[in-house]
Structures are given as C-alpha cells and as structure tokens.
Design a protein around this motif. Structure first.
Motif, PDB file in Angstrom:
ATOM      1  N   HIS A   1      -3.874  15.597  -5.317  1.00 10.92           N
ATOM      2  CA  HIS A   1      -2.460  15.199  -5.337  1.00 10.92           C
ATOM      3  C   HIS A   1      -1.696  16.137  -6.268  1.00 10.92           C
ATOM      4  O   HIS A   1      -2.265  16.688  -7.215  1.00 10.92           O
ATOM      5  CB  HIS A   1      -2.327  13.733  -5.804  1.00 10.92           C
ATOM      6  CG  HIS A   1      -0.953  13.181  -5.590  1.00 10.92           C
ATOM      7  ND1 HIS A   1       0.049  13.320  -6.518  1.00 10.92           N
ATOM      8  CD2 HIS A   1      -0.395  12.529  -4.534  1.00 10.92           C
ATOM      9  CE1 HIS A   1       1.164  12.756  -6.045  1.00 10.92           C
ATOM     10  NE2 HIS A   1       0.909  12.265  -4.837  1.00 10.92           N
TER      11      HIS A   1
ATOM     12  N   TYR B   1       0.151  15.549  -8.587  1.00 10.01           N
ATOM     13  CA  TYR B   1       0.233  15.096  -9.980  1.00 10.01           C
ATOM     14  C   TYR B   1      -0.980  15.494 -10.817  1.00 10.01           C
ATOM     15  O   TYR B   1      -0.996  15.255 -12.014  1.00 10.01           O
ATOM     16  CB  TYR B   1       0.335  13.562 -10.042  1.00 10.01           C
ATOM     17  CG  TYR B   1       1.627  12.964  -9.531  1.00 10.01           C
ATOM     18  CD1 TYR B   1       2.738  13.742  -9.265  1.00 10.01           C
ATOM     19  CD2 TYR B   1       1.728  11.599  -9.338  1.00 10.01           C
ATOM     20  CE1 TYR B   1       3.903  13.168  -8.791  1.00 10.01           C
ATOM     21  CE2 TYR B   1       2.891  11.017  -8.872  1.00 10.01           C
ATOM     22  CZ  TYR B   1       3.976  11.812  -8.593  1.00 10.01           C
ATOM     23  OH  TYR B   1       5.124  11.233  -8.138  1.00 10.01           O
TER      24      TYR B   1
ATOM     25  N   ASP C   1       1.238  15.388  -1.027  1.00 13.03           N
ATOM     26  CA  ASP C   1       1.656  14.048  -1.451  1.00 13.03           C
ATOM     27  C   ASP C   1       0.727  13.022  -0.790  1.00 13.03           C
ATOM     28  O   ASP C   1      -0.180  13.381  -0.023  1.00 13.03           O
ATOM     29  CB  ASP C   1       3.147  13.809  -1.160  1.00 13.03           C
ATOM     30  CG  ASP C   1       3.475  13.651   0.323  1.00 13.03           C
ATOM     31  OD1 ASP C   1       2.596  13.887   1.184  1.00 13.03           O
ATOM     32  OD2 ASP C   1       4.620  13.290   0.637  1.00 13.03           O
ATOM     33  N   SER C   2       0.948  11.750  -1.083  1.00 17.74           N
ATOM     34  CA  SER C   2       0.028  10.704  -0.620  1.00 17.74           C
ATOM     35  C   SER C   2      -0.088  10.679   0.905  1.00 17.74           C
ATOM     36  O   SER C   2      -1.180  10.489   1.444  1.00 17.74           O
ATOM     37  CB  SER C   2       0.514   9.333  -1.089  1.00 17.74           C
ATOM     38  OG  SER C   2       0.718   9.344  -2.461  1.00 17.74           O
TER      39      SER C   2
ATOM     40  N   PHE D   1      -6.641   4.308  -5.457  1.00 18.44           N
ATOM     41  CA  PHE D   1      -6.131   3.855  -4.150  1.00 18.44           C
ATOM     42  C   PHE D   1      -6.152   4.992  -3.132  1.00 18.44           C
ATOM     43  O   PHE D   1      -6.271   4.751  -1.925  1.00 18.44           O
ATOM     44  CB  PHE D   1      -4.735   3.219  -4.271  1.00 18.44           C
ATOM     45  CG  PHE D   1      -3.592   4.191  -4.452  1.00 18.44           C
ATOM     46  CD1 PHE D   1      -3.074   4.907  -3.382  1.00 18.44           C
ATOM     47  CD2 PHE D   1      -3.012   4.368  -5.702  1.00 18.44           C
ATOM     48  CE1 PHE D   1      -2.022   5.797  -3.554  1.00 18.44           C
ATOM     49  CE2 PHE D   1      -1.960   5.253  -5.877  1.00 18.44           C
ATOM     50  CZ  PHE D   1      -1.468   5.971  -4.808  1.00 18.44           C
ATOM     51  N   MET D   2      -6.060   6.234  -3.600  1.00 17.61           N
ATOM     52  CA  MET D   2      -6.068   7.381  -2.674  1.00 17.61           C
ATOM     53  C   MET D   2      -7.462   7.565  -2.084  1.00 17.61           C
ATOM     54  O   MET D   2      -7.620   7.770  -0.875  1.00 17.61           O
ATOM     55  CB  MET D   2      -5.619   8.647  -3.404  1.00 17.61           C
ATOM     56  CG  MET D   2      -4.200   8.546  -3.898  1.00 17.61           C
ATOM     57  SD  MET D   2      -3.685  10.031  -4.772  1.00 17.61           S
ATOM     58  CE  MET D   2      -1.965   9.622  -5.003  1.00 17.61           C
TER      59      MET D   2
ATOM     60  N   TYR E   1       3.306  -0.379   0.110  1.00 18.00           N
ATOM     61  CA  TYR E   1       3.229   1.008  -0.365  1.00 18.00           C
ATOM     62  C   TYR E   1       1.744   1.362  -0.491  1.00 18.00           C
ATOM     63  O   TYR E   1       0.947   0.537  -0.952  1.00 18.00           O
ATOM     64  CB  TYR E   1       3.931   1.058  -1.722  1.00 18.00           C
ATOM     65  CG  TYR E   1       4.243   2.410  -2.306  1.00 18.00           C
ATOM     66  CD1 TYR E   1       4.260   3.574  -1.552  1.00 18.00           C
ATOM     67  CD2 TYR E   1       4.574   2.507  -3.661  1.00 18.00           C
ATOM     68  CE1 TYR E   1       4.579   4.795  -2.120  1.00 18.00           C
ATOM     69  CE2 TYR E   1       4.897   3.725  -4.239  1.00 18.00           C
ATOM     70  CZ  TYR E   1       4.884   4.867  -3.468  1.00 18.00           C
ATOM     71  OH  TYR E   1       5.202   6.077  -4.035  1.00 18.00           O
TER      72      TYR E   1
ATOM     73  N   ASN F   1       0.307   2.934  -2.574  1.00 19.31           N
ATOM     74  CA  ASN F   1      -0.116   2.768  -3.982  1.00 19.31           C
ATOM     75  C   ASN F   1      -0.460   1.296  -4.220  1.00 19.31           C
ATOM     76  O   ASN F   1       0.270   0.559  -4.884  1.00 19.31           O
ATOM     77  CB  ASN F   1       1.017   3.153  -4.953  1.00 19.31           C
ATOM     78  CG  ASN F   1       1.445   4.598  -4.830  1.00 19.31           C
ATOM     79  OD1 ASN F   1       1.401   5.172  -3.747  1.00 19.31           O
ATOM     80  ND2 ASN F   1       1.859   5.181  -5.934  1.00 19.31           N
TER      81      ASN F   1
ATOM     82  N   SER G   1       6.045   7.157   0.099  1.00 18.19           N
ATOM     83  CA  SER G   1       7.446   7.455  -0.207  1.00 18.19           C
ATOM     84  C   SER G   1       8.026   8.433   0.803  1.00 18.19           C
ATOM     85  O   SER G   1       9.243   8.513   0.946  1.00 18.19           O
ATOM     86  CB  SER G   1       7.576   7.985  -1.635  1.00 18.19           C
ATOM     87  OG  SER G   1       6.752   9.107  -1.811  1.00 18.19           O
TER      88      SER G   1
ATOM     89  N   HIS H   1      12.093  11.099  -7.900  1.00 17.74           N
ATOM     90  CA  HIS H   1      11.217  10.298  -7.037  1.00 17.74           C
ATOM     91  C   HIS H   1      11.789   8.872  -6.983  1.00 17.74           C
ATOM     92  O   HIS H   1      12.215   8.338  -8.017  1.00 17.74           O
ATOM     93  CB  HIS H   1       9.792  10.277  -7.611  1.00 17.74           C
ATOM     94  CG  HIS H   1       8.769   9.855  -6.623  1.00 17.74           C
ATOM     95  ND1 HIS H   1       8.586   8.536  -6.269  1.00 17.74           N
ATOM     96  CD2 HIS H   1       7.882  10.570  -5.894  1.00 17.74           C
ATOM     97  CE1 HIS H   1       7.608   8.471  -5.359  1.00 17.74           C
ATOM     98  NE2 HIS H   1       7.166   9.687  -5.118  1.00 17.74           N
TER      99      HIS H   1
ATOM    100  N   GLU I   1      10.456   6.147  -7.116  1.00 22.76           N
ATOM    101  CA  GLU I   1       9.797   5.183  -8.012  1.00 22.76           C
ATOM    102  C   GLU I   1      10.584   5.006  -9.318  1.00 22.76           C
ATOM    103  O   GLU I   1      10.252   4.150 -10.128  1.00 22.76           O
ATOM    104  CB  GLU I   1       8.372   5.646  -8.334  1.00 22.76           C
ATOM    105  CG  GLU I   1       7.402   5.456  -7.185  1.00 22.76           C
ATOM    106  CD  GLU I   1       5.987   5.935  -7.507  1.00 22.76           C
ATOM    107  OE1 GLU I   1       5.686   6.211  -8.679  1.00 22.76           O
ATOM    108  OE2 GLU I   1       5.185   6.034  -6.563  1.00 22.76           O
TER     109      GLU I   1
ATOM    110  N   SER J   1      10.095  11.966  -1.945  1.00 20.99           N
ATOM    111  CA  SER J   1       8.694  12.007  -2.363  1.00 20.99           C
ATOM    112  C   SER J   1       8.401  13.348  -3.030  1.00 20.99           C
ATOM    113  O   SER J   1       9.246  14.260  -3.012  1.00 20.99           O
ATOM    114  CB  SER J   1       7.797  11.856  -1.130  1.00 20.99           C
ATOM    115  OG  SER J   1       7.843  13.048  -0.372  1.00 20.99           O
ATOM    116  N   THR J   2       7.220  13.494  -3.580  1.00 24.62           N
ATOM    117  CA  THR J   2       6.887  14.772  -4.230  1.00 24.62           C
ATOM    118  C   THR J   2       6.996  15.923  -3.225  1.00 24.62           C
ATOM    119  O   THR J   2       7.538  16.977  -3.557  1.00 24.62           O
ATOM    120  CB  THR J   2       5.478  14.713  -4.850  1.00 24.62           C
ATOM    121  OG1 THR J   2       4.576  14.138  -3.914  1.00 24.62           O
ATOM    122  CG2 THR J   2       5.466  13.878  -6.099  1.00 24.62           C
TER     123      THR J   2
ATOM    124  N   MET K   1      -3.716   9.974 -13.521  1.00 27.64           N
ATOM    125  CA  MET K   1      -3.888  11.211 -12.761  1.00 27.64           C
ATOM    126  C   MET K   1      -4.556  12.280 -13.634  1.00 27.64           C
ATOM    127  O   MET K   1      -5.368  13.071 -13.146  1.00 27.64           O
ATOM    128  CB  MET K   1      -2.530  11.718 -12.277  1.00 27.64           C
ATOM    129  CG  MET K   1      -1.994  10.946 -11.091  1.00 27.64           C
ATOM    130  SD  MET K   1      -2.934  11.400  -9.599  1.00 27.64           S
ATOM    131  CE  MET K   1      -1.991  10.519  -8.363  1.00 27.64           C
TER     132      MET K   1
END
Ligand code: 13P
Ligand code: SF4
Length: 300
Positions: free
Chosen positions: A22, A24, A38-39, A61-62, A110, A112, A127, A196, A198, A212-213, A259
């Motif tokens: 990711h 991050y 991104d996710s 979660f990823m 989400y 996440n 996102s 972002h 969030e 999103s990122t 992360m």
C-alpha cells in the motif's frame, strides 16, 4: 540493485511470491514491491494473481481481503500486529440493531473493516469506488460503516438517500485539524490542498481536492500546479515524488503506526520464515466474500 532488493528477489522466486504494498508503507518497502497501490487496486490484483503466495505489505484487513478473494493462495503479512483500529469500529450486534430498526437498509462496508463485519454487510467499498457503488444501490437507507468521515463525504453526494452511521473514524486522518491546514497554507500560499475523505468535515471543507490515495496521486500528476499540501498518510509522498520529481509536496498528516510496522527487516523475515499467514474461519470468509465480490462487480 541494492543488497535488500537482491535478497527480496531471490526469496520471492524461491517462494513463488508476489509482493503487494500500500502507498502508506515505508518507501523502501514500496521500492521492492511488484505492485504498489490503493486498497481497491491491490484488492483487484490480489484477486487474480497466479502466484501461490501473496505477501501483503499493509494492515491486517488488506491481507484478509486478499485471502477471501483468492482463497487458494497463501497470504502472508510481514507484521502480525499491523491492524487498522478503525476496522473494529462496528459490531455485528450494532449492524443487526440497525437492520431491525430500518427495513430495507443496505449495509455498505468500507474495506477497512474486519472479516466479521464484512460478513454482516451487503457490499464493500473503498475510497476510490464508494460513490460509484452507492449510485448503483436502489435502497433509500444506507448504513455506512465503519468510517463516518468517508461516509459523510459520500452522503453529501446523495441527498436523496438517508445515511446511518455508527461513529467510527480513522485515528490518523482525524488528527488533522482545519487550523493545521490554515498554518500550512500560510507557509505555502501557492499550494493546493489534497485530502483523503477519511479526514474530518472541517478539513474536507477547506481542501481543494478530495480523493483516495490513488486519486490524489493522479490529480497531482496531471495538475498544472507545482505545490501541494498532502492531507493523507505521508507514505504516499514516496510515490508522489517518484512520479512528479519537479513538484513540491508538504505532508500534514501523522504517520499510521500500524502501516509503519511493515519494515524492510520484517518483509525479509516474512519471506524467509512464512510468518505470518492469514488464517480465517471458513464460514466467516465465505460470508465476507459475497460483499467483496459484489464490490468488484458494481465497480466495473
Ligand atoms: P485508500 O487506499 O482507499 O486510499 O485508503 C486509505 C486507507 O486508509 C488505507 O488504510
Ligand atoms: Fe487504518 Fe487510518 Fe491507518 Fe488507514 S491510515 S490503516 S484507516 S488507521
């Protein structure tokens, strides 16, 4: 190629592994990954990889989502403790209570989130695809979990729908205040603020772009502007600076400690020892697959 990269290459070949990272994570980790994203992007790559092992450089979660979408693969996480706190900010009991109170409500979860929460949901989102997916749902009532901030950003785009929330948030993004942004704007008056969703509403309200990122990176890359205040986890600056070497980026968000548990040393250890393998209760994984696959379908 440096020693770290050479060692990773050799172990990757030995283990028939693909390394996904990711935006991050630490730049050194991103530099040896096969795919960085991104996710949403990483979930799609994980779902269709032909390699027998997926090393997921990201939070729990990823890795869980990768395992759920591609169950015959061995999925490894370099850190067993890297776990997004927001992923736990909803419970099956809370979801059941809203379903009982609001007939016809659709539960939008989400990515996440824990596998247990996904298993109680109707569709997952990230996102980058949440607005598209919500636009394809017929339900008037939406329970958006666990992030109230991303949910609020999406709700504002659908005034005809009624959104319900359970109070979750990302502790990293929620730390940024509108005063932080004003301070950065004073220091860099030419800069655009890329945020972002969030982040909290008062920060979103004073931003020039929300996404999103991956959206933030794409925006900065195609923009004619040359300075940006970046209001998301600063790991993303590694890719921003790689893609846009002549532009200036000013981070404002603290690092995500979870992360950052994904270090080069832990990645090497993971490839060498096979620790830590994602293992899910089969019934939970089966129930969580439905909303994740529905996300991939509706986001097409
Ligand atoms: P995206 O990857 O969708 O930009 O989400 C950011 C995030 O918080 C991941 O933990
Ligand atoms: Fe979770 Fe926030 Fe860290 Fe993303 S940045 S993994 S949402 S705590």
């Amino acid at each position: 190629m440096d020693t770290f990269a050479k060692e990773v290459e050799a172990l990757k070949a030995r283990e028939d592994a693909v390394i996904l990272a990711h935006y991050y994570t630490d730049g050194a980790v991103q530099s040896v990954a096969d795919d960085v994203g991104d996710s949403f992007y990483l979930a799609k790559v994980a779902a269709k990889t032909g390699r027998s092992t997926i090393v997921f450089c990201g939070v729990r979660f990823m890795g869980e989502s990768a395992k759920i979408l591609n169950p015959s693969r061995r999925v490894l996480l370099p850190s067993a403790e890297a776990d997004c706190p927001m992923a736990h900010m909803a419970s099956p009991e809370q979801i059941a209570a809203v379903r009982a109170r609001v007939p016809g409500v659709q539960v939008v979860c989400y990515i996440n989130s824990t596998a247990q929460i996904k298993a109680c949901s109707d569709v997952c989102v990230t996102s980058s695809n949440a607005a598209k997916i919500v636009s394809r749902l017929e339900a008037k009532d939406i329970l958006f979990i666990p992030d109230d901030n991303l949910g609020g950003h999406i709700a504002a785009q659908f005034p005809e729908k009624t959104f319900h929330f359970l109070g979750g948030y990302c502790p990293v993004h929620a730390m940024v205040t509108a005063a932080d942004i004003e301070g950065e704007r004073r220091a860099h008056p030419q800069a655009q603020v890329l945020t972002h969703p969030e982040c909290v509403p008062s920060v979103r309200a004073v931003s020039d772009f929300l996404g999103s990122t991956a959206d933030i990176i794409a925006y900065a890359e195609r923009s004619a502007e040359s300075e940006f205040i970046v209001c998301t986890e600063p790991g993303v600056l590694w890719e921003l600076r790689r893609r846009c070497p002549s532009k200036a980026f000013y981070p404002v968000t603290p690092v995500c400690g979870d992360m950052r548990r994904i270090t080069p040393e832990r990645l090497l250890r993971c490839l060498k020892t096979g620790e830590y393998e994602v293992a899910l209760d089969p019934a939970t994984a089966e129930a969580a697959r439905r909303p994740l696959e529905r996300m991939l379908e509706l986001a097409k």
